[in-house]
Design a protein around this motif. Structure first.
Motif, PDB file in Angstrom:
ATOM      1  N   TYR A   2      32.458  45.418  28.978  1.00 29.05           N
ATOM      2  CA  TYR A   2      33.846  45.757  29.264  1.00 29.05           C
ATOM      3  C   TYR A   2      34.477  44.620  30.083  1.00 29.05           C
ATOM      4  O   TYR A   2      34.005  44.301  31.174  1.00 29.05           O
ATOM      5  CB  TYR A   2      33.935  47.076  30.028  1.00 29.05           C
ATOM      6  N   GLU A   3      35.559  44.031  29.543  1.00 32.33           N
ATOM      7  CA  GLU A   3      36.199  42.901  30.215  1.00 32.33           C
ATOM      8  C   GLU A   3      37.182  43.379  31.274  1.00 32.33           C
ATOM      9  O   GLU A   3      37.928  44.337  31.060  1.00 32.33           O
ATOM     10  CB  GLU A   3      36.941  42.008  29.214  1.00 32.33           C
ATOM     11  N   ILE A   4      37.163  42.670  32.409  1.00 35.19           N
ATOM     12  CA  ILE A   4      38.147  42.866  33.479  1.00 35.19           C
ATOM     13  C   ILE A   4      38.811  41.511  33.692  1.00 35.19           C
ATOM     14  O   ILE A   4      38.143  40.522  33.999  1.00 35.19           O
ATOM     15  CB  ILE A   4      37.490  43.344  34.787  1.00 35.19           C
ATOM     16  N   TYR A   5      40.129  41.443  33.527  1.00 39.24           N
ATOM     17  CA  TYR A   5      40.854  40.167  33.625  1.00 39.24           C
ATOM     18  C   TYR A   5      41.303  39.930  35.061  1.00 39.24           C
ATOM     19  O   TYR A   5      41.890  40.809  35.699  1.00 39.24           O
ATOM     20  CB  TYR A   5      42.058  40.175  32.685  1.00 39.24           C
ATOM     21  N   SER A   6      41.013  38.737  35.543  1.00 39.39           N
ATOM     22  CA  SER A   6      41.352  38.395  36.923  1.00 39.39           C
ATOM     23  C   SER A   6      42.419  37.308  36.936  1.00 39.39           C
ATOM     24  O   SER A   6      42.490  36.472  36.033  1.00 39.39           O
ATOM     25  CB  SER A   6      40.110  37.901  37.676  1.00 39.39           C
ATOM     26  N   TYR A   7      43.231  37.320  37.977  1.00 41.48           N
ATOM     27  CA  TYR A   7      44.296  36.333  38.156  1.00 41.48           C
ATOM     28  C   TYR A   7      44.111  35.659  39.510  1.00 41.48           C
ATOM     29  O   TYR A   7      44.766  36.000  40.482  1.00 41.48           O
ATOM     30  CB  TYR A   7      45.667  37.009  38.056  1.00 41.48           C
ATOM     31  N   GLY A   8      43.181  34.736  39.548  1.00 40.67           N
ATOM     32  CA  GLY A   8      42.910  34.006  40.778  1.00 40.67           C
ATOM     33  C   GLY A   8      41.959  34.707  41.721  1.00 40.67           C
ATOM     34  O   GLY A   8      41.786  34.258  42.849  1.00 40.67           O
ATOM     35  N   ASN A   9      41.350  35.805  41.294  1.00 38.94           N
ATOM     36  CA  ASN A   9      40.438  36.532  42.196  1.00 38.94           C
ATOM     37  C   ASN A   9      39.141  36.903  41.493  1.00 38.94           C
ATOM     38  O   ASN A   9      38.563  37.964  41.752  1.00 38.94           O
ATOM     39  CB  ASN A   9      41.122  37.795  42.723  1.00 38.94           C
ATOM     40  N   SER A  10      38.670  36.056  40.594  1.00 40.66           N
ATOM     41  CA  SER A  10      37.450  36.376  39.843  1.00 40.66           C
ATOM     42  C   SER A  10      36.239  36.488  40.763  1.00 40.66           C
ATOM     43  O   SER A  10      35.389  37.371  40.574  1.00 40.66           O
ATOM     44  CB  SER A  10      37.199  35.317  38.761  1.00 40.66           C
ATOM     45  N   ASP A  11      36.146  35.612  41.761  1.00 37.92           N
ATOM     46  CA  ASP A  11      35.009  35.674  42.687  1.00 37.92           C
ATOM     47  C   ASP A  11      35.030  36.971  43.489  1.00 37.92           C
ATOM     48  O   ASP A  11      33.985  37.605  43.706  1.00 37.92           O
ATOM     49  CB  ASP A  11      35.031  34.474  43.635  1.00 37.92           C
ATOM     50  N   ALA A  12      36.229  37.380  43.929  1.00 30.89           N
ATOM     51  CA  ALA A  12      36.347  38.617  44.714  1.00 30.89           C
ATOM     52  C   ALA A  12      35.987  39.835  43.863  1.00 30.89           C
ATOM     53  O   ALA A  12      35.249  40.724  44.316  1.00 30.89           O
ATOM     54  CB  ALA A  12      37.758  38.754  45.266  1.00 30.89           C
ATOM     55  N   LEU A  13      36.479  39.895  42.625  1.00 32.14           N
ATOM     56  CA  LEU A  13      36.168  41.030  41.758  1.00 32.14           C
ATOM     57  C   LEU A  13      34.683  41.065  41.417  1.00 32.14           C
ATOM     58  O   LEU A  13      34.087  42.142  41.319  1.00 32.14           O
ATOM     59  CB  LEU A  13      37.009  40.963  40.481  1.00 32.14           C
ATOM     60  N   PHE A  14      34.095  39.894  41.229  1.00 24.34           N
ATOM     61  CA  PHE A  14      32.655  39.826  40.961  1.00 24.34           C
ATOM     62  C   PHE A  14      31.881  40.433  42.128  1.00 24.34           C
ATOM     63  O   PHE A  14      30.929  41.202  41.937  1.00 24.34           O
ATOM     64  CB  PHE A  14      32.250  38.373  40.734  1.00 24.34           C
ATOM     65  N   GLY A  15      32.301  40.115  43.339  1.00 18.45           N
ATOM     66  CA  GLY A  15      31.647  40.683  44.512  1.00 18.45           C
ATOM     67  C   GLY A  15      31.885  42.176  44.637  1.00 18.45           C
ATOM     68  O   GLY A  15      30.958  42.933  44.961  1.00 18.45           O
ATOM     69  N   ILE A  16      33.107  42.637  44.360  1.00 19.63           N
ATOM     70  CA  ILE A  16      33.430  44.065  44.476  1.00 19.63           C
ATOM     71  C   ILE A  16      32.620  44.886  43.483  1.00 19.63           C
ATOM     72  O   ILE A  16      32.036  45.931  43.832  1.00 19.63           O
ATOM     73  CB  ILE A  16      34.938  44.293  44.259  1.00 19.63           C
TER      74      ILE A  16
END
Length: 432
Positions: A2-16
């Motif tokens: 399941y893809e989650i699209y990030s806008y400049g916060n891919s590292d933060a979402l990966f951690g979350i």
């Protein structure tokens, strides 16, 4: 996946997502889940005892079984897709199905709307078209304006080359302007000042620095030497700018992309004609700044109080005029995406807590609670399409102001000594 699209916060979402996956699998969360179910069971038992006709106990039990078996127990892989950079997809395993499914489908809606808007805006005929290089999904908000602002501030990074160039301007070009060898009006309105500086008086001399040794040569020889070193100095400058403006790209792709980005921004804002090279744009900006720095630096070298006072006054006036615009633009550039990204991270991170709270409800209340949480997902995914529209409107408005600031008379526009200050001020004020 399941893809989650990030806008400049891919590292933060990966951690979350990793934190959520670890939390729901921990013994502590299992204990919290057991306490919640026990409390809910006691409440549902009492409710059913006093009102068996309403079946509140059975409704609660059905809700808990569905939430636990459908939203929490099944685990999926989630891929974090970076939309504003070129980072590879980051995969997070063991994410609860409810979070992965809800995040994926709302992300698809937001991403699709943003892509449709920007694709449609790119095929509009005439000046209303949105260049791909300046789209929101490529670089974020107001990238074209930010690029013009950054290129206006460039200086040659090689100390020896910059010293030789400033000395050449002082010892050769300034005297050529004073005696009419170079027409001051043409010099002020030229979009290629380096070419006008190419025929200095051979009776004058300037210095050259080679391997730490200083040599004195006639001005024509110094110009030839500087021209030979210029491409290397511009390449170094271009690399520095590419890394600063394409943070999400690897170095090779960043350098490859910067040429098209600079050319597109300057053509879109009518600061240069079609077919202009990025190297020429950077050279013109760096030379304009070097010419402006010459009076201040030479004044210090000669210990000229009048020149120093004039340079300091000019710098202080320019700084005072632009300070508010720079602060406001920087605040908006950083704060707006940050607010959105923080809210999105909070919505994902609250998933384990939301499930615990929902397990204390039953029937229609459970549906309303899950619906409210889903609406939060939908709401945060409507921000990217709004940003895309805002970016487009800002680009069109800025293009008109920058084109007006670049007017050289006679229908000509461009980056010149006469227009440089106005272009920079308009760029930072529009960004603000």
């Amino acid at each position: 996946m399941y893809e989650i699209y990030s806008y400049g916060n891919s590292d933060a979402l990966f951690g979350i997502f990793n934190a959520v996956a670890a939390l729901v699998g921990a013994n502590g969360y299992t204990g919290a889940l057991a306490i919640t179910v026990t409390a809910g069971f006691i409440t549902a038992l009492l409710a059913y005892a006093f009102a068996p006709d309403k079946l509140n106990g059975w409704k609660w039990l059905a809700g808990v079984v569905l939430i636990y078996s459908v939203l929490l127990v099944p685990r999926v892989n989630v891929g974090i897709v970076d939309k504003l950079g070129n980072q590879p997809v980051k995969v997070v395993a063991n994410v609860p199905l409810g979070l992965g499914l809800l995040g994926h489908f709302t992300n698809v809606v937001g991403n699709t709307l943003t892509e449709l808007f920007e694709t449609a805006l790119q095929v509009i005929p005439g000046d209303g078209a949105l260049p791909l290089e300046l789209s929101y999904q490529q670089h974020g908000l107001m990238f074209g304006t930010r690029l013009v602002k950054e290129t206006r501030s460039v200086v040659f990074l090689d100390p020896a080359f910059r010293t030789d160039l400033i000395n050449f301007v002082h010892n050769c070009t300034m005297f050529d302007l004073a005696d009419g060898t170079v027409d001051p009006k043409a010099f002020a309105t030229s979009v290629d000042v380096w070419t006008l500086m190419g025929n200095p008086n051979p009776a004058r001399f300037s210095t050259l620095t080679t391997n730490g040794n200083v040599d004195v040569q006639p001005c024509p020889g110094v110009y030839v030497n500087l021209s030979a070193r210029m491409p290397t100095a511009i390449d170094r400058l271009r690399e520095h700018l590419a890394y600063a403006l394409n943070v999400g790209l690897d170095p090779a792709n960043a350098v490859a992309a910067i040429n098209g980005e600079i050319e597109t921004a300057y053509i879109k804002n009518k600061l240069a004609n079609a077919g202009v090279a990025a190297a020429d744009i950077l050279r013109q900006n760096a030379l304009i700044n070097a010419i402006g720095d010459t009076s201040q630096i030479i004044g210090q070298k000669l210990n000229d109080p009048a020149a120093l006072l004039l340079g300091a006054a000019r710098a202080q006036s320019s700084a005072s005029t632009n300070l508010w615009y720079i602060a406001s633009g920087r605040m908006a550039e950083q704060a707006l995406p940050l607010v959105r990204n923080v809210l999105e991270a909070l919505i994902y991170a609250l998933f384990p807590l939301v499930l615990l709270l929902v397990m204390l409800t039953s029937g229609r209340t459970t549906g309303m609670a899950l619906k409210a949480y889903a609406v939060a997902f939908i709401w945060i995914q409507l921000w990217p399409p709004i940003y895309a529209i805002f970016n487009y409107m800002g680009i069109l408005a800025t293009a008109k102001d920058l084109a007006a600031a670049a007017d050289l008379g006679g229908g000509l526009r461009g980056m010149a000594l006469q227009t440089a200050a106005g272009i920079y001020t308009n760029a930072i004020s529009n960004q603000a």
